[in-house]
Design an enzyme around this catalytic site. Structure first.
Site, PDB file in Angstrom:
ATOM      1  CB  CYS A 154      37.587  91.795 -53.881  1.00  0.00           C
ATOM      2  SG  CYS A 154      35.812  91.557 -54.078  1.00  0.00           S
TER       3      CYS A 154
ATOM      4  CG  HIS B 269      38.064  93.967 -58.177  1.00  0.00           C
ATOM      5  ND1 HIS B 269      38.852  92.844 -58.084  1.00  0.00           N
ATOM      6  CD2 HIS B 269      36.833  93.606 -57.733  1.00  0.00           C
ATOM      7  CE1 HIS B 269      38.125  91.839 -57.613  1.00  0.00           C
ATOM      8  NE2 HIS B 269      36.893  92.281 -57.396  1.00  0.00           N
TER       9      HIS B 269
ATOM     10  CD  GLU C 233      41.925  94.363 -59.187  1.00  0.00           C
ATOM     11  OE1 GLU C 233      41.864  95.221 -58.287  1.00  0.00           O
ATOM     12  OE2 GLU C 233      41.340  93.255 -59.128  1.00  0.00           O
TER      13      GLU C 233
HETATM   14  N1  GLN Z   1      33.958  85.875 -52.889  1.00  0.00           N
HETATM   15  C1  GLN Z   1      33.846  87.221 -52.397  1.00  0.00           C
HETATM   16  C2  GLN Z   1      32.478  87.803 -52.687  1.00  0.00           C
HETATM   17  O1  GLN Z   1      31.775  87.336 -53.546  1.00  0.00           O
HETATM   18  C3  GLN Z   1      34.944  88.108 -52.965  1.00  0.00           C
HETATM   19  C4  GLN Z   1      34.865  88.286 -54.436  1.00  0.00           C
HETATM   20  C5  GLN Z   1      36.136  88.807 -55.053  1.00  0.00           C
HETATM   21  O2  GLN Z   1      37.203  88.735 -54.451  1.00  0.00           O
HETATM   22  N2  GLN Z   1      36.059  89.310 -56.280  1.00  0.00           N
HETATM   23  O3  GLN Z   1      32.090  88.767 -52.056  1.00  0.00           O
END
Ligand code: GLN
Length: 537
Positions: free
Chosen positions: A384, A510, A512
């Site tokens: 992310c 994600h 995970e």
């Molecule tokens: N802050 C970033 C976004 O909103 C990444 C979010 C995250 O890592 N879950 O796109």
């Protein structure tokens, strides 16, 4: 349809005794006996969901496939039971009150005074029973967050008390988890806190059926008898939960203690034979006894609290077991990484993970870590925000756009390689408004990720507002950073991978959240394999 039965798990004496792990372990054992089981968490705080919480508060925010932002215990439930949970598996006081207040505003209460009892308790009851109506479960385990005696848990305790009356004793079991502290000065284990905690439950009208005692030392028969006598439970219902080196050993310990058998007897359900835990035992054996060690650096900014990255850590451990190696993870604070100490901080690792996150604190340290992994050809996994950092790093140092950034951190950059998604632009409310939950991702034929997944199409969970700016895609591709995963409906980039590097992958989703003990996630498994190869080189 068979009637769903309920196990209610409460905790006493202190918080953080591991109710989630005990619930998940019991769930796993019942499932291994062929029962259909799910687990639900009731959280007494007033936030509508944990999505707006800083990870320092209660650890990571877990995301379900249906896009619910939930307590991290749901991660344990999914990892232990290999099931999917949903919005209905996590209820907070905030959500309960929100529903009741909305009903009151609509006039649904027909002029009545709206009260904690019965209106709040009825809504809690409805939410508990809703899960059983959704699917045909044999048993639902409901974990009540917090500690008995807390003011905020009272409505939940009252609700489950009523549910025993509604559903009948043969359809409900109360498990109470407490602590038996060891006083080193006198060399004794103490049962008094447990007795007091059970008294608090009794004052609230609940006699626990089973006590699970968390302890650092073995509990002998005399101590168990004492607890049984003073807390009105059978001797077999006093269960020891001793500290272990891996949480995945807990189901095996609970099996030895016959927690599943005791619960099934209370529920008047067949408890003969033994649960099939063969596959599980093998994995625990690997987790404990693999000799070869692989060292991974996890670069993030919430590293003071390991629970902040719970699912990533567990996914790395699952992947270690799948590769028959022991994975050790050092969490490195991205705020402390500088050009001067970069090499010193990151040398000696066989893989670098850059963690998800929000806001600009620690961002430059993360970008430096990516740069190190890219140039030194160390296996790199960006998740992310970790992917977004990899894109920024590449734009700055490879494409020569020195001021490249995400508009989350710098709204005035001339090279917004990461930008707010179109559908996010009008959004002002923070709660539950990110791109959340499962979306399809098509994998590029012949890419590393396609080989790792061994399929062309996957579904992964998301939690973000920003995305790769497709205006730069051609330039990235021409320079060897390819989009190997794309969402087919929106064209959003889901995965980037660098060519001419042993393993350099970033995912906007994600992975995970989908790794389980019995089904470790293919990208993590592949990443650890790359780390093993890196070390051997
Ligand atoms: N802050 C970033 C976004 O909103 C990444 C979010 C995250 O890592 N879950 O796109």
């Amino acid at each position: 349809m068979a009637k769903t039965k309920y196990v209610f798990v409460t905790g006493g004496v202190t918080s953080s005794l591991g109710k989630g792990i005990i619930s998940a372990s019991l769930g796993r054992l019942l499932q291994a006996r062929g029962y259909r089981v799910t687990i639900q968490k009731l959280d007494p705080y007033i936030n509508v969901d944990p999505g707006t919480l800083n990870p320092y508060e209660h650890g990571e925010c877990y995301v379900t496939d249906d896009g619910a932002e939930t307590d991290l215990d749901l991660g344990h439930y999914e990892r232990f039971l290999d099931i999917q949970t949903s919005q209905a598996n996590n209820v907070t006081t905030g959500r309960i009150y929100q529903t009741v207040i909305n009903k009151e505003r609509r006039g649904d209460y027909l002029g009545k005074t709206v009260q904690v009892i019965p209106h709040i308790t009825d809504e809690i009851k409805r939410r508990i029973l809703l899960l059983g109506k959704k699917e045909n479960f044999d048993i639902i385990i409901t974990e009540i967050g917090g500690t008995v005696g807390d003011i905020e848990s009272l409505p939940y305790i009252e609700t489950v008390r009523q549910l025993r009356w509604d559903l009948g004793p043969e359809n409900t079991v109360f498990i109470h988890l407490t602590l038996v502290p060891f006083l080193s000065s006198s060399g004794e284990l103490k049962t008094k806190p447990t007795q007091h905690s059970v008294k608090v439950l009794l004052e609230n009208g609940i006699q626990p059926d089973v006590l699970v005692l968390r302890t650092e030392h073995e509990l002998d028969r005399d101590l168990r008898k004492k607890v049984a006598l003073f807390c009105n439970v059978g001797l077999e219902a006093v269960i020891q939960s001793i500290d272990v080196s891996t949480i995945y050993e807990v189901p095996l310990l609970m099996q030895e203690e016959k927690l599943d058998v005791t619960v099934l007897r209370h529920l008047k359900m067949p408890a003969g034979g033994v649960p099939d835990m063969m596959g599980w035992k093998q994995i625990v054996d690997r987790l404990k006894n693999s000799r070869e060690v692989v060292k991974i650096a996890l670069v993030g900014k919430y590293v003071e609290l390991h629970d902040s990255y719970k699912s990533i850590l567990e996914s790395l451990f699952h992947a270690g077991a799948a590769n028959n190696v022991k994975v050790t993870v050092d969490c490195i604070h991205s705020e402390t990484i500088t050009i001067e100490n970069l090499e010193r901080e990151l040398e000696g690792f066989q893989g670098i993970v850059v963690a998800p996150g929000f806001g600009d604190r620690g961002i430059e340290g993360k970008i430096l870590a990516v740069n190190y992994a890219r140039e030194k050809k160390v296996p790199f996994f960006g998740i992310c925000l970790g992917l977004q950092c990899a894109i920024i790093e590449f734009a700055r140092n490879r494409l020569g756009y020195g001021d490249a950034h995400s508009t989350e951190m710098n709204n005035y950059t001339k090279h917004p390689v990461i930008d707010l998604m179109e559908e996010q632009k009008g959004i002002t409310e923070k709660g539950g408004t990110m791109r959340l939950g499962g979306y399809t991702c098509l994998l590029k034929t012949g890419s590393r990720v396609q080989k790792a997944y061994n399929t062309d199409r996957v579904r992964e969970r998301h939690r973000h507002r920003y995305e790769f700016n497709n205006e730069y895609l051609e330039e990235f591709t021409n320079n060897g950073m390819i989009a190997s995963g794309i969402n087919p409906e929106s064209g959003l980039v889901e995965i980037m991978e660098l060519q001419n590097h042993p393993w350099f992958i970033g995912t906007q989703f994600h992975p995970e959240y989908r790794s389980t003990v019995l089904n470790p996630h293919p990208l993590f498994v592949n990443f650890i394999r790359a780390a093993i190869n890196y070390r051997q080189r």
